[in-house]
Design an enzyme around this catalytic site. Structure first.
Site, PDB file in Angstrom:
ATOM      1  N   ASN A   1      35.429  48.676 -70.466  1.00 43.81           N
ATOM      2  CA  ASN A   1      36.400  48.559 -71.549  1.00 43.81           C
ATOM      3  C   ASN A   1      36.677  49.969 -72.065  1.00 43.81           C
ATOM      4  O   ASN A   1      35.823  50.568 -72.712  1.00 43.81           O
ATOM      5  CB  ASN A   1      35.816  47.665 -72.657  1.00 43.81           C
ATOM      6  CG  ASN A   1      36.689  47.626 -73.896  1.00 43.81           C
ATOM      7  OD1 ASN A   1      37.838  48.068 -73.874  1.00 43.81           O
ATOM      8  ND2 ASN A   1      36.139  47.104 -74.983  1.00 43.81           N
ATOM      9  N   TRP A   2      37.861  50.458 -71.764  1.00 40.74           N
ATOM     10  CA  TRP A   2      38.168  51.853 -72.110  1.00 40.74           C
ATOM     11  C   TRP A   2      38.639  52.008 -73.559  1.00 40.74           C
ATOM     12  O   TRP A   2      38.887  53.134 -74.009  1.00 40.74           O
ATOM     13  CB  TRP A   2      39.212  52.418 -71.128  1.00 40.74           C
ATOM     14  CG  TRP A   2      38.691  52.581 -69.726  1.00 40.74           C
ATOM     15  CD1 TRP A   2      37.418  52.337 -69.285  1.00 40.74           C
ATOM     16  CD2 TRP A   2      39.425  53.053 -68.577  1.00 40.74           C
ATOM     17  NE1 TRP A   2      37.324  52.614 -67.933  1.00 40.74           N
ATOM     18  CE2 TRP A   2      38.538  53.049 -67.478  1.00 40.74           C
ATOM     19  CE3 TRP A   2      40.746  53.459 -68.363  1.00 40.74           C
ATOM     20  CZ2 TRP A   2      38.937  53.451 -66.197  1.00 40.74           C
ATOM     21  CZ3 TRP A   2      41.150  53.848 -67.088  1.00 40.74           C
ATOM     22  CH2 TRP A   2      40.239  53.848 -66.022  1.00 40.74           C
ATOM     23  N   LYS A   3      38.807  50.907 -74.248  1.00 40.39           N
ATOM     24  CA  LYS A   3      39.221  50.939 -75.665  1.00 40.39           C
ATOM     25  C   LYS A   3      40.423  51.883 -75.866  1.00 40.39           C
ATOM     26  O   LYS A   3      41.254  51.989 -74.975  1.00 40.39           O
ATOM     27  CB  LYS A   3      38.025  51.332 -76.547  1.00 40.39           C
ATOM     28  CG  LYS A   3      36.801  50.457 -76.261  1.00 40.39           C
ATOM     29  CD  LYS A   3      35.694  50.617 -77.271  1.00 40.39           C
ATOM     30  CE  LYS A   3      34.528  49.705 -76.874  1.00 40.39           C
ATOM     31  NZ  LYS A   3      33.456  49.697 -77.860  1.00 40.39           N
TER      32      LYS A   3
ATOM     33  N   GLU B   1      28.232  40.160 -76.772  1.00 43.11           N
ATOM     34  CA  GLU B   1      28.151  41.535 -77.253  1.00 43.11           C
ATOM     35  C   GLU B   1      27.658  41.539 -78.696  1.00 43.11           C
ATOM     36  O   GLU B   1      28.454  41.385 -79.628  1.00 43.11           O
ATOM     37  CB  GLU B   1      29.537  42.188 -77.183  1.00 43.11           C
ATOM     38  CG  GLU B   1      30.090  42.286 -75.775  1.00 43.11           C
ATOM     39  CD  GLU B   1      31.082  43.429 -75.666  1.00 43.11           C
ATOM     40  OE1 GLU B   1      30.848  44.330 -74.867  1.00 43.11           O
ATOM     41  OE2 GLU B   1      32.083  43.428 -76.413  1.00 43.11           O
TER      42      GLU B   1
ATOM     43  N   SER C   1      26.107  49.072 -75.549  1.00 41.72           N
ATOM     44  CA  SER C   1      25.301  50.222 -75.120  1.00 41.72           C
ATOM     45  C   SER C   1      24.656  50.044 -73.742  1.00 41.72           C
ATOM     46  O   SER C   1      23.510  50.433 -73.525  1.00 41.72           O
ATOM     47  CB  SER C   1      24.247  50.558 -76.174  1.00 41.72           C
ATOM     48  OG  SER C   1      24.885  50.906 -77.402  1.00 41.72           O
TER      49      SER C   1
ATOM     50  N   HIS D   1      37.247  40.665 -78.723  1.00 41.01           N
ATOM     51  CA  HIS D   1      36.296  41.774 -78.771  1.00 41.01           C
ATOM     52  C   HIS D   1      35.887  42.028 -80.226  1.00 41.01           C
ATOM     53  O   HIS D   1      36.691  41.848 -81.141  1.00 41.01           O
ATOM     54  CB  HIS D   1      36.905  43.042 -78.168  1.00 41.01           C
ATOM     55  CG  HIS D   1      35.905  44.160 -78.060  1.00 41.01           C
ATOM     56  ND1 HIS D   1      35.647  45.007 -79.106  1.00 41.01           N
ATOM     57  CD2 HIS D   1      35.072  44.517 -77.058  1.00 41.01           C
ATOM     58  CE1 HIS D   1      34.698  45.857 -78.737  1.00 41.01           C
ATOM     59  NE2 HIS D   1      34.334  45.583 -77.503  1.00 41.01           N
TER      60      HIS D   1
ATOM     61  N   GLU E   1      35.691  44.559 -81.979  1.00 38.98           N
ATOM     62  CA  GLU E   1      36.586  45.428 -82.763  1.00 38.98           C
ATOM     63  C   GLU E   1      37.850  44.680 -83.183  1.00 38.98           C
ATOM     64  O   GLU E   1      38.416  44.939 -84.252  1.00 38.98           O
ATOM     65  CB  GLU E   1      36.905  46.695 -81.956  1.00 38.98           C
ATOM     66  CG  GLU E   1      35.699  47.637 -81.952  1.00 38.98           C
ATOM     67  CD  GLU E   1      35.402  48.297 -80.618  1.00 38.98           C
ATOM     68  OE1 GLU E   1      36.334  48.478 -79.815  1.00 38.98           O
ATOM     69  OE2 GLU E   1      34.231  48.645 -80.380  1.00 38.98           O
TER      70      GLU E   1
ATOM     71  N   GLY F   1      28.394  50.550 -79.182  1.00 42.04           N
ATOM     72  CA  GLY F   1      28.676  51.936 -79.525  1.00 42.04           C
ATOM     73  C   GLY F   1      27.595  52.587 -80.370  1.00 42.04           C
ATOM     74  O   GLY F   1      27.798  53.664 -80.922  1.00 42.04           O
TER      75      GLY F   1
ATOM     76  N   GLY G   1      31.387  49.947 -72.586  1.00 37.44           N
ATOM     77  CA  GLY G   1      32.328  50.783 -73.318  1.00 37.44           C
ATOM     78  C   GLY G   1      32.122  52.246 -72.978  1.00 37.44           C
ATOM     79  O   GLY G   1      32.597  52.750 -71.961  1.00 37.44           O
ATOM     80  N   GLY G   2      31.360  52.942 -73.816  1.00 37.10           N
ATOM     81  CA  GLY G   2      31.168  54.386 -73.683  1.00 37.10           C
ATOM     82  C   GLY G   2      30.823  54.861 -72.280  1.00 37.10           C
ATOM     83  O   GLY G   2      31.431  55.811 -71.767  1.00 37.10           O
TER      84      GLY G   2
HETATM   85  P1  PGA Z   1      29.552  50.252 -75.714  1.00 38.43           P
HETATM   86  O1  PGA Z   1      30.763  49.225 -75.934  1.00 38.43           O
HETATM   87  O2  PGA Z   1      29.120  50.088 -74.273  1.00 38.43           O
HETATM   88  O3  PGA Z   1      30.132  51.614 -75.982  1.00 38.43           O
HETATM   89  O4  PGA Z   1      28.488  49.870 -76.650  1.00 38.43           O
HETATM   90  C1  PGA Z   1      30.740  47.951 -75.375  1.00 38.43           C
HETATM   91  C2  PGA Z   1      31.981  47.188 -75.750  1.00 38.43           C
HETATM   92  O5  PGA Z   1      32.489  47.373 -76.866  1.00 38.43           O
HETATM   93  O6  PGA Z   1      32.496  46.390 -74.950  1.00 38.43           O
END
Ligand code: PGA
Length: 251
Positions: free
Chosen positions: A10-12, A168, A214, A96, A98, A174, A235-236
Site C-alpha cells: 500500500n503506497w498510500k 490491521e 509494520s 483502510h 486511515e 506506521g 505500507g512503509g
Molecule cells: P505500515 O502500514 O506497514 O507502514 O505499518 C500498513 C498499512 O497501513 O497498510
C-alpha cells in the site's frame, strides 16, 4: 484448504508518477517466476495507469486505495469502479484505517463501497482492526466482528469468494510496533470463525486474511508461518524495492 498467499504493498500518498513507475518495475522484477504467491501494489490514483503499464507482462496485480460505489455522478473527489477498470485495475483496498480514522469513513460507507466494487467485478480487500484504546479495553474482537459483519452486509456467499480481508491493528500501522505473531494469529483465527458464522466453514476456510501493521523483512517469515495468516498488507516497507522484494520472497 490451500490459500494462495498475497503480498500487497500500500503506497498510500507517496511517490510521484516517475517514482512509482520505477518502483513498480523493480517489484515486477522481484516477482519474476513466483507462482506460489500473488503480489499486488496499490499506488495513488494518478499513477495507476502508468504503474499498470509498467508491470504488464509480469504477475504483479495493481489495486486502487479506495473506490466509490456508483458508475458516475455528482461525487466530487471520488473515482468510480469503471474508471479503475478502464486503466486495467481489478482490485481495491477498502476501509483502510486511515480512511476510517483520518477521513471518518464508517462501516456503512465502507460497506457501500464494497458492495459497489463487487457489483462491478472488482476484488475488494476489506481492512479491519482495533485502536490501541479498543485493545486495552478488551474490545478487539467486538470491534473486529462489527467491522466485518457491517462491512460485509448484503454480500452473498458467491461474492464473498472474491473478498480478501486484512487485519490491521491501528496501533501497529506506521508505528514500527508490529503485532506479535501470536497476537496476529489470535485475531486472524477469530476473523475466520466470524466469517464461518456469517457464511459457511468451507467459505471461511477459503478467504485470505492478510496481516498489516509494520510488516518488515525481519518479521515477515514468522508472521507468514502462522496458520491463519495468508499474506501481508505492507505500507512503509513497500516503498523500498529492496525491503519489499525480501517480503515478497518470504520463506
Ligand atoms: P505500515 O502500514 O506497514 O507502514 O505499518 C500498513 C498499512 O497501513 O497498510
Amino acid at each position: 484448504m490451500t490459500r494462495t498467499p498475497l503480498i500487497a504493498g500500500n503506497w498510500k500518498m507517496h511517490l510521484t508518477r516517475p517514482e512509482a513507475v520505477e518502483l513498480a518495475k523493480a517489484v515486477a522484477g522481484a516477482s519474476k517466476g513466483l507462482t506460489d504467491r500473488e503480489v499486488m501494489i496499490a499506488p495513488a490514483y494518478l499513477s495507476l495507469a502508468a504503474v499498470k503499464e509498467a508491470v504488464t507482462g509480469s504477475p504483479v496485480r495493481v489495486a486502487a486505495q479506495n473506490v466509490a460505489w456508483e458508475k458516475q455522478g455528482a461525487f466530487t473527489g471520488e473515482i468510480s469502479p469503471p474508471m479503475l477498470q478502464d486503466v486495467g485495475v481489478d482490485m481495491v483496498i477498502l476501509g483502510h484505517s486511515e480512511r476510517r480514522h483520518v477521513f471518518g469513513e464508517k462501516n456503512a460507507m465502507i460497506n457501500q463501497r464494497l458492495v459497489g466494487a463487487l457489483r462491478f467485478g472488482l476484488t475488494p480487500i476489506l481492512c479491519v482492526g482495533e485502536t490501541l484504546d479498543e485493545r486495552e479495553q478488551g474490545n478487539t474482537f467486538k470491534v473486529v466482528a462489527e467491522q466485518l459483519s457491517q462491512g460485509l452486509q448484503d454480500v452473498q456467499a458467491e461474492q464473498m469468494q472474491q473478498v480478501v480481508v486484512a487485519y490491521e491493528p491501528v496501533w501497529a500501522i506506521g508505528t514500527g510496533k508490529t503485532a506479535t505473531k501470536e497476537q496476529a494469529q489470535e485475531v486472524h483465527a477469530f476473523i475466520r470463525t466470524a466469517l464461518e458464522d456469517l457464511y459457511k466453514k468451507t467459505l471461511a476456510d477459503s478467504v485470505r486474511i492478510l496481516y498489516g501493521g509494520s510488516v518488515k523483512p525481519e518479521n515477515i517469515d514468522s508472521l507468514m508461518a502462522q496458520a491463519d495468516v495468508d499474506g501481508a498488507l505492507v505500507g512503509g516497507a513497500a516503498l523500498q524495492a529492496e525491503s519489499f522484494a525480501r517480503i515478497i520472497n518470504f520463506t
